[in-house]
Design a protein around this motif. Structure first.
Motif, PDB file in Angstrom:
ATOM      1  N   UNK A 206       8.229 -10.440   2.921  1.00  0.00           N
ATOM      2  CA  UNK A 206       8.942  -9.626   1.923  1.00  0.00           C
ATOM      3  C   UNK A 206       8.481  -8.168   1.903  1.00  0.00           C
ATOM      4  N   UNK A 207       7.484  -7.839   2.704  1.00  0.00           N
ATOM      5  CA  UNK A 207       6.988  -6.457   2.730  1.00  0.00           C
ATOM      6  C   UNK A 207       6.444  -6.144   4.117  1.00  0.00           C
ATOM      7  N   UNK A 208       7.361  -5.946   5.059  1.00  0.00           N
ATOM      8  CA  UNK A 208       6.979  -5.666   6.439  1.00  0.00           C
ATOM      9  C   UNK A 208       6.201  -4.358   6.571  1.00  0.00           C
ATOM     10  N   UNK A 209       6.444  -3.435   5.652  1.00  0.00           N
ATOM     11  CA  UNK A 209       5.794  -2.124   5.727  1.00  0.00           C
ATOM     12  C   UNK A 209       4.273  -2.237   5.731  1.00  0.00           C
ATOM     13  N   UNK A 210       3.761  -3.146   4.935  1.00  0.00           N
ATOM     14  CA  UNK A 210       2.307  -3.292   4.793  1.00  0.00           C
ATOM     15  C   UNK A 210       1.753  -4.505   5.532  1.00  0.00           C
ATOM     16  N   UNK A 211       2.505  -5.004   6.490  1.00  0.00           N
ATOM     17  CA  UNK A 211       2.107  -6.225   7.197  1.00  0.00           C
ATOM     18  C   UNK A 211       0.741  -6.089   7.860  1.00  0.00           C
ATOM     19  N   UNK A 212       0.472  -4.961   8.476  1.00  0.00           N
ATOM     20  CA  UNK A 212      -0.802  -4.762   9.168  1.00  0.00           C
ATOM     21  C   UNK A 212      -1.973  -4.826   8.182  1.00  0.00           C
ATOM     22  N   UNK A 213      -1.790  -4.223   7.016  1.00  0.00           N
ATOM     23  CA  UNK A 213      -2.830  -4.239   5.981  1.00  0.00           C
ATOM     24  C   UNK A 213      -3.077  -5.667   5.508  1.00  0.00           C
ATOM     25  N   UNK A 214      -2.007  -6.420   5.286  1.00  0.00           N
ATOM     26  CA  UNK A 214      -2.141  -7.782   4.800  1.00  0.00           C
ATOM     27  C   UNK A 214      -2.872  -8.660   5.818  1.00  0.00           C
ATOM     28  N   UNK A 215      -2.560  -8.488   7.095  1.00  0.00           N
ATOM     29  CA  UNK A 215      -3.230  -9.276   8.127  1.00  0.00           C
ATOM     30  C   UNK A 215      -4.719  -8.936   8.201  1.00  0.00           C
ATOM     31  N   UNK A 216      -5.027  -7.658   8.088  1.00  0.00           N
ATOM     32  CA  UNK A 216      -6.430  -7.231   8.126  1.00  0.00           C
ATOM     33  C   UNK A 216      -7.192  -7.803   6.933  1.00  0.00           C
ATOM     34  N   UNK A 217      -6.605  -7.693   5.732  1.00  0.00           N
ATOM     35  CA  UNK A 217      -7.259  -8.215   4.528  1.00  0.00           C
ATOM     36  C   UNK A 217      -7.416  -9.729   4.595  1.00  0.00           C
ATOM     37  N   UNK A 218      -6.422 -10.390   5.151  1.00  0.00           N
ATOM     38  CA  UNK A 218      -6.489 -11.844   5.305  1.00  0.00           C
ATOM     39  C   UNK A 218      -7.682 -12.240   6.176  1.00  0.00           C
TER      40      UNK A 218
END
Length: 312
Positions: free
Chosen positions: A158-170
């Motif tokens: 639902x938020x492709x814009x921040x996908x890289x950030x989410x993967x890193x935080x995960x």
């Protein structure tokens, strides 16, 4: 039961209709840059926050000290659900009183029961109801990591814009969770095998007991609608006396009176049992407590259990 279901459905439809009339903008996509996510429990809220941080606005329906099993939705909750971009809830009947509302929301908003990602072979079957599983999966950190992965996928969808950030935080958060998992294993081993009895108010710690090798005994089962009877109390008292259990535990989201009654009943048998530190089961602690995050809650619980069961 059928009449009750019809009544609940009618109430939901009425609330929805009123909300549309008085709050016509709540069905529209939020115009703010951040995604708005409404979650049921503080435990799920912390998971979203750990992955998304400031990039997502999180609204939690049930705060510290709230029992999700018996929680009834308010009109403000309906408005929050309707105004969100995504709805996340535990599922597995944890939010029992809200089940009809959450099912209704699935036809109106992207709504996810995050516990559904867990394979049923890994779940614990309820002793009380056929086909019902224990919803307290977060007390097995390895299962909760699976949920964290699922939540990350949902946020990215639902938020492709921040996908890289989410993967890193995960990735960073999972490393912390794996360390916490090993820490719990090590701490529990400090308790002699014969003393590993975790006695609590309701059956919330079965996953914890299964993976971390500790016997879990609860006065009440998953269903909290029925008060424990005299027989339940007597049986638990006998288990405590027979196994020389030193400490029993109350929970933050439930009244303490039942465990206080157990302590008094044990005394009548000539055995002394203390009530240990309050454990967090269905909700995290208040914002400024040591249990206001998932990892903090686990640390608090484990330290309390180890200290209580090792006391002399």
């Amino acid at each position: 039961m059928q009449k009750q279901s019809i009544f609940i459905a009618a109430v939901i439809i009425s609330i929805t209709a009123v909300s549309i009339f008085f709050f016509p903008t709540i069905y529209q996509q939020n115009n703010n840059s951040s995604l708005h996510v409404t979650v049921t429990t503080s435990i799920i809220a912390d998971a979203v926050t750990q992955i998304a941080g400031k990039h997502i606005t999180v609204h939690t329906l049930m705060g510290p000290g709230i029992d999700p099993h018996s929680y009834h939705a308010r009109l403000s909750d309906i408005r929050a659900l309707l105004s969100s971009d995504i709805i996340l809830y535990n599922g597995l009947h944890l939010e029992g009183k809200m089940a009809s509302i959450l099912e209704k929301m699935q036809t109106m908003k992207p709504t996810y029961a995050v516990a559904n990602i867990i394979d049923q072979t890994k779940l614990i079957q309820s002793d009380e109801f056929d086909g019902i599983y224990d919803p307290h999966i977060w007390f097995d950190v390895t299962l909760w990591i699976e949920v964290i992965a699922y939540i990350t996928d949902i946020l990215i969808k639902h938020d492709q814009t921040n996908a890289k950030i989410y993967r890193h935080n995960y990735a960073s958060y999972v490393t912390q969770l794996q360390k916490m998992h090993h820490r719990i294993q090590t701490k529990i081993k400090e308790i002699p095998k014969k003393d590993r009895f975790l006695v609590t108010t309701h059956d919330a710690f079965s996953y914890f007991g299964r993976i971390y090798d500790i016997n879990v005994i609860a006065l009440q089962g998953i269903n909290l609608d029925a008060e424990p009877c005299i027989t339940d109390i007597q049986q638990l008292v006998q288990v405590i006396v027979k196994n020389n259990i030193k400490t029993i535990f109350v929970e933050s989201s439930l009244p303490h009176r039942s465990m206080q009654a157990i302590s008094q009943a044990v005394h009548a048998y000539g055995w002394q049992v203390q009530i240990g530190d309050e454990l967090y089961s269905d909700a995290l602690g208040p914002q400024h407590s040591d249990a206001h995050t998932y990892i903090g809650m686990l640390k608090h619980n484990v330290n309390s259990v180890v200290n209580g069961l090792n006391s002399r």
